[in-house]
Design an enzyme around this catalytic site. Structure first.
Site, PDB file in Angstrom:
ATOM      1  N   GLY A   1       0.827  -1.202   0.000  1.00 40.35           N
ATOM      2  CA  GLY A   1       0.000   0.000   0.000  1.00 40.35           C
ATOM      3  C   GLY A   1       0.858   1.248   0.000  1.00 40.35           C
ATOM      4  O   GLY A   1       2.092   1.197  -0.103  1.00 40.35           O
TER       5      GLY A   1
ATOM      6  N   GLY B   1       1.068   5.127   2.029  1.00 41.10           N
ATOM      7  CA  GLY B   1       0.589   6.031   3.063  1.00 41.10           C
ATOM      8  C   GLY B   1       1.242   7.388   2.927  1.00 41.10           C
ATOM      9  O   GLY B   1       1.990   7.663   1.983  1.00 41.10           O
ATOM     10  N   GLY B   2       0.957   8.269   3.902  1.00 41.81           N
ATOM     11  CA  GLY B   2       1.553   9.596   3.871  1.00 41.81           C
ATOM     12  C   GLY B   2       3.065   9.535   4.005  1.00 41.81           C
ATOM     13  O   GLY B   2       3.785  10.391   3.500  1.00 41.81           O
ATOM     14  N   PHE B   3       3.567   8.522   4.695  1.00 46.75           N
ATOM     15  CA  PHE B   3       4.997   8.356   4.891  1.00 46.75           C
ATOM     16  C   PHE B   3       5.677   7.919   3.597  1.00 46.75           C
ATOM     17  O   PHE B   3       6.772   8.362   3.271  1.00 46.75           O
ATOM     18  CB  PHE B   3       5.197   7.293   5.985  1.00 46.75           C
ATOM     19  CG  PHE B   3       6.623   7.096   6.429  1.00 46.75           C
ATOM     20  CD1 PHE B   3       7.090   7.718   7.575  1.00 46.75           C
ATOM     21  CD2 PHE B   3       7.490   6.283   5.719  1.00 46.75           C
ATOM     22  CE1 PHE B   3       8.392   7.527   7.995  1.00 46.75           C
ATOM     23  CE2 PHE B   3       8.789   6.093   6.132  1.00 46.75           C
ATOM     24  CZ  PHE B   3       9.243   6.717   7.274  1.00 46.75           C
TER      25      PHE B   3
ATOM     26  N   PRO C   1       5.598   4.362   0.434  1.00 49.97           N
ATOM     27  CA  PRO C   1       5.105   3.021   0.136  1.00 49.97           C
ATOM     28  C   PRO C   1       5.467   2.012   1.236  1.00 49.97           C
ATOM     29  O   PRO C   1       6.448   2.183   1.949  1.00 49.97           O
ATOM     30  CB  PRO C   1       5.820   2.676  -1.174  1.00 49.97           C
ATOM     31  CG  PRO C   1       7.067   3.508  -1.153  1.00 49.97           C
ATOM     32  CD  PRO C   1       6.707   4.773  -0.451  1.00 49.97           C
ATOM     33  N   VAL C   2       4.651   0.974   1.331  1.00 50.51           N
ATOM     34  CA  VAL C   2       4.883  -0.115   2.281  1.00 50.51           C
ATOM     35  C   VAL C   2       5.012  -1.405   1.480  1.00 50.51           C
ATOM     36  O   VAL C   2       4.168  -1.702   0.627  1.00 50.51           O
ATOM     37  CB  VAL C   2       3.737  -0.231   3.302  1.00 50.51           C
ATOM     38  CG1 VAL C   2       4.027  -1.358   4.290  1.00 50.51           C
ATOM     39  CG2 VAL C   2       3.540   1.084   4.042  1.00 50.51           C
TER      40      VAL C   2
ATOM     41  N   ASP D   1      -3.492  10.010  15.319  1.00 53.12           N
ATOM     42  CA  ASP D   1      -3.934   9.611  13.976  1.00 53.12           C
ATOM     43  C   ASP D   1      -4.579   8.233  14.018  1.00 53.12           C
ATOM     44  O   ASP D   1      -4.310   7.376  13.175  1.00 53.12           O
ATOM     45  CB  ASP D   1      -2.748   9.627  13.002  1.00 53.12           C
ATOM     46  CG  ASP D   1      -3.204   9.670  11.544  1.00 53.12           C
ATOM     47  OD1 ASP D   1      -4.364  10.065  11.304  1.00 53.12           O
ATOM     48  OD2 ASP D   1      -2.420   9.315  10.658  1.00 53.12           O
TER      49      ASP D   1
END
Length: 832
Positions: free
Chosen positions: A521, A523-525, A527-528, A639
């Site tokens: 996926g 996220g804001g950080f 890719p994972v 969050d």
């Protein structure tokens, strides 16, 4: 005897006669003297199943069938005379003189029989509470025949599907010809024991879907079984060379079965009593195009996430390039280079030895041969030493699988599956052998250079250490330096402890060079990715994107915060990597991804019954209590949302993503920030509008999440809906109307759970009240949910429960950035 006495006697006889009729209607047995005539029925002792005559939709033909007696729709799970219907209502089901159970028409012709050769004069057929019709003798009680031995199109719990390669006998499911014709159709489903046992769906004799081999716990070609069906299915050796498949569910009140439709659709359905009484699919065998058997032909793999979905295996090319380019993949692929064995047989040049190419995480090809090798190396040797072996795979519980024919029906998985090793000619391999002399020479040269570099950098390091103002993080192999002022703000309350550091090279190998197939996926950080270490440990790797709005501050926050925390309901940080511009966090891998992937998916949400959902709620509470009160640090998450709740193998929740978290001092109750971070829809009003946050900010987010879990709807799913601004407004409206049941997800709205669910709605509304002082602390929430606090206060109106006018909305958008209606984390708002 006078007229009055006669009248009384007649009346008494009529009452007794009616009583006998009533008693007869409730019997569960058919015997020579007690038969049923259309439209009479018998009912099982627990009133779960009923047997009688019925007509399918759009048909006047009459059949004897078994159906559920406690639901509103007559849904046959077994049909007796499916190939010989009655065309009138003269049918009878009885015991014949030879002891068989039979269906007769008005002319006493036998339309169906149990065909038992050793019938008894005293035979009786009894309808059991599991839906099985059992024929046996009344004296010894031995079973002569069972309806479970002759299944129709429906597989119900406690039924058995069997197959024996020695005798050739099997009991498959067979489809109806059409919804109005229960005669045997063209589709069948059962165990294929010709190789390693697996369940196969056939169209006549052609396979169209299969489960992949059984490993002792699950079918490895059905990834959903890892977390959903592990406790239900069992495939066992019957001791006579055959196999028996059975399934049982712990909750017998849950009405569910597996159906093979007349169109060849196979799946699990359940009775949804809350949705106006209907059958709904919980799982289907064909999830995407790649589940169709042989979609890409032989020697090709299918990946539904790619475009096109079919690709030839390494070392192979399309058999017909024109058809392949036009996306007609049925003819598959062929080898580019002949293998050594083939060259020898054809009198060609010997050449160099063949090798194996590894294809990871796949549904292995169909119809493998089983080898007795119990080690992976022995399995490889068995294939290597057999010229006809073209591929092998080794899987715990199955052990060694070998293939000697075409490799057909390979599907690529993002997780799960098995690794397949395909035999290729030497020239098709990447790992070509290099001359040993060259290797030795290169080793000497590289070694000398490495020693010189080490000596040089050792001297430089000693000199730098004397004057450096850098902070050295704990290390595994290489020193990693981070500028002190980068992490200083994150270390105001805590000193960084020892945390394992992984090398960049190690993580590149684990993720196959950050292969997109391993991407879980975004996220804001950043890719994972999913990864796997050489020892088999699976990981989730979060990689900081250069374009990310979150940078070193969030990275170090997460490292500092989560490295200090150890709790069963918090995701575990295994380590991190900081090399050059790369910054990565390594977590334990959660096979069921995040809560939102289940909760907001129309099909997967049905897997979350109320017990599972309440367990998730309790786990989130325990995790928050640890953060707020029980850990060495006092953490405000800031969050909390469905996508940040990860689910492990057993669907236990773990709070994740601590990049926005803040550490509180023990004497602090709240703090202010000029930088509001979080996700719209979950932010408390005092935080979103004024930048003030506290434990009650997390409680507000939890309240939103609790209402989402109960309703199965996103808080933001109401945007554009004129009735309510958000889920909070909708829940408040129903609360005031006394119609809170309308809020509850139909999939969990069973009367036995209503009291507990309604209490949770009450608690959720208390958590999302406008003012922080009105919201309960998390330890109070836990007591409320567990009914330790019996009398709950009346909730006040939630925040964000009224729709803004268009003028207000336009004004807000002029003053601030537009509100986000998705789950993207917002980090750029300025608090007032």
């Amino acid at each position: 005897m006078d007229l009055g006495s006669c009248t009384s006697i007649i009346a008494l006889h009529l009452i007794l006669y009616c009583f006998c009729l009533e008693f007869g209607a409730s019997i569960d047995t058919i015997s020579l003297s007690q038969f049923i005539r259309d439209p009479e029925t018998i009912v099982s002792a627990g009133k779960k199943f009923e047997l009688g005559f019925f007509s399918p939709v759009n048909s006047t033909n009459r059949y004897v069938a078994i159906w559920y007696s406690n639901i509103s729709i007559t849904t046959p799970v077994w049909v007796a005379n499916r190939n010989k219907p009655l065309n009138d209502s003269s049918g009878i089901m009885t015991i014949s003189e030879d002891g068989n159970l039979v269906v007769l028409n008005g002319q006493k012709e036998t339309l169906w029989s149990s065909n038992v050769s050793t019938g008894m004069n005293d035979s009786r057929a009894q309808l059991m509470d599991d839906g099985n019709l059992v024929l046996g003798g009344s004296e010894n009680g031995n079973s002569l025949w069972q309806s479970f031995q002759e299944p129709s199109d429906t597989y119900i719990p406690k039924m058995r599907l069997t197959a024996n390669p020695r005798t050739g006998k099997k009991t498959p499911l067979t489809s109806w010809k059409s919804p109005s014709d229960p005669s045997i159709g063209s589709f069948s489903l059962g165990i294929d024991p010709s190789s390693i046992p697996e369940v196969v769906l056939w169209n006549d004799s052609r396979p169209i879907w299969r489960t992949g081999p059984w490993n002792g716990q699950v079918f490895i070609g059905v990834p959903e079984m890892n977390s959903v069906y592990l406790d239900g299915f069992n495939l066992a050796d019957d001791g006579n060379g055959g196999f028996t498949l059975s399934v049982g569910f712990a909750d017998e009140s849950y009405i569910t079965n597996f159906v093979l439709s007349s169109e060849g659709k196979f799946g699990q359905v359940f009775w949804d009593d809350m949705n106006e009484g209907s059958w709904r699919y919980q799982w289907e065998s064909v999830q995407d195009e790649c589940d169709v058997y042989g979609k890409c032909g032989s020697f090709a793999s299918c990946d539904a996430k790619n475009t096109p979905i079919c690709s030839c295996l390494k070392g192979f090319e399309p058999k017909n390039a024109d058809e392949w380019n036009s996306r007609n993949w049925t003819h598959g692929c062929v080898r580019r280079k002949a293998m050594r064995c083939e060259r020898i047989q054809n009198g060609g040049e010997l050449g160099k030895e063949d090798g194996f190419s590894k294809l990871e995480r796949v549904k292995v090809p169909g119809f493998a041969e089983w080898s007795s090798s119990i080690t992976e190396q022995k399995c490889r040797d068995d294939c290597w030493n057999n010229c006809s072996c073209i591929a092998y795979a080794y899987y715990t519980g199955i052990y060694c699988m070998l293939w000697k024919g075409n490799l057909t029906d390979i599907k690529k998985f993002s997780s799960g599956g098995a690794d397949l090793y395909i035999r290729l000619a030497y020239t098709e391999l990447d790992n070509k052998k290099i001359n040993m002399k060259v290797i030795i020479s290169l080793t000497v040269v590289v070694g000398a250079i490495a020693i010189a570099i080490c000596v040089f950098y050792s001297w430089r390091w000693i000199e730098r250490k004397r004057t450096s103002k850098k902070v050295l993080l704990p290390k595994r192999k290489h020193p990693i330096l981070l500028d002190e002022n980068v992490i200083q703000d994150n270390l105001n309350h805590v000193k960084l402890q020892e945390l394992p550091l992984f090398s960049l090279q190690m993580l590149i190998v684990a993720t196959d060079n950050f292969n997109t197939a391993n991407k879980l996926g975004q996220g804001g950080f950043g890719p994972v990715y999913k990864g796997k270490f050489p020892d088999g440990q699976e990981i989730a790797l979060k990689r900081l994107s250069r374009a990310s709005g979150q940078g070193q501050e969030e990275f170090m926050t997460e490292v500092v915060v989560i490295s200090k925390l150890q709790h069963m309901n918090l995701v575990r940080l295994l380590g991190c990597c900081v090399e050059g511009e790369e910054k990565m966090l390594v977590y334990e891998y959660m096979p069921n991804r995040s809560l939102d992937a289940f909760l907001f998916d129309p099909s997967r949400k049905q897997l979350l019954d109320w017990k599972k959902r309440f367990n998730i709620v309790e786990g989130i509470c325990r995790g928050l209590l640890y953060l707020h009160r029980d850990s060495r640090l006092r953490i405000i998450h800031r969050d909390l949302k469905a996508s940040n709740i990860l689910l492990d193998q057993e669907l236990n929740p773990k709070i994740s993503d601590f990049g926005m978290a803040r550490i509180f001092g023990r004497n602090e109750d709240q703090a202010d920030t000029g930088r509001v971070v979080g996700t719209f829809g979950y932010m408390s009003p005092e935080y979103a509008m004024e930048g003030r946050f506290s434990e009650k900010s997390d409680v507000f987010s939890f309240g939103v999440l609790l209402l989402e879990i109960i309703s199965g709807r996103k808080n933001t799913s109401f945007y554009g809906n004129e009735e309510a601004l958000s889920l909070l407004g909708y829940a408040w409206k129903l609360w005031n109307e006394g119609n809170i049941a309308a809020l509850v997800d139909p999939g969990i709205s069973y009367p036995s759970f209503h009291e507990e669910i309604f209490r949770c709605v009450h608690v959720g509304l208390l958590c999302v009240q406008e003012f922080a002082k009105d919201r309960p602390a998390i330890f109070t929430v836990i007591s409320m949910l567990n009914s330790e606090i019996v009398d709950l206060p009346t909730p006040k109106q939630p925040a964000f429960s009224e729709r803004r006018s268009e003028l207000d909305t336009a004004s807000l958008q002029h003053d601030q950035r537009p509100e986000s209606i998705n789950n993207v984390t917002v980090t750029l708002l300025s608090g007032r």
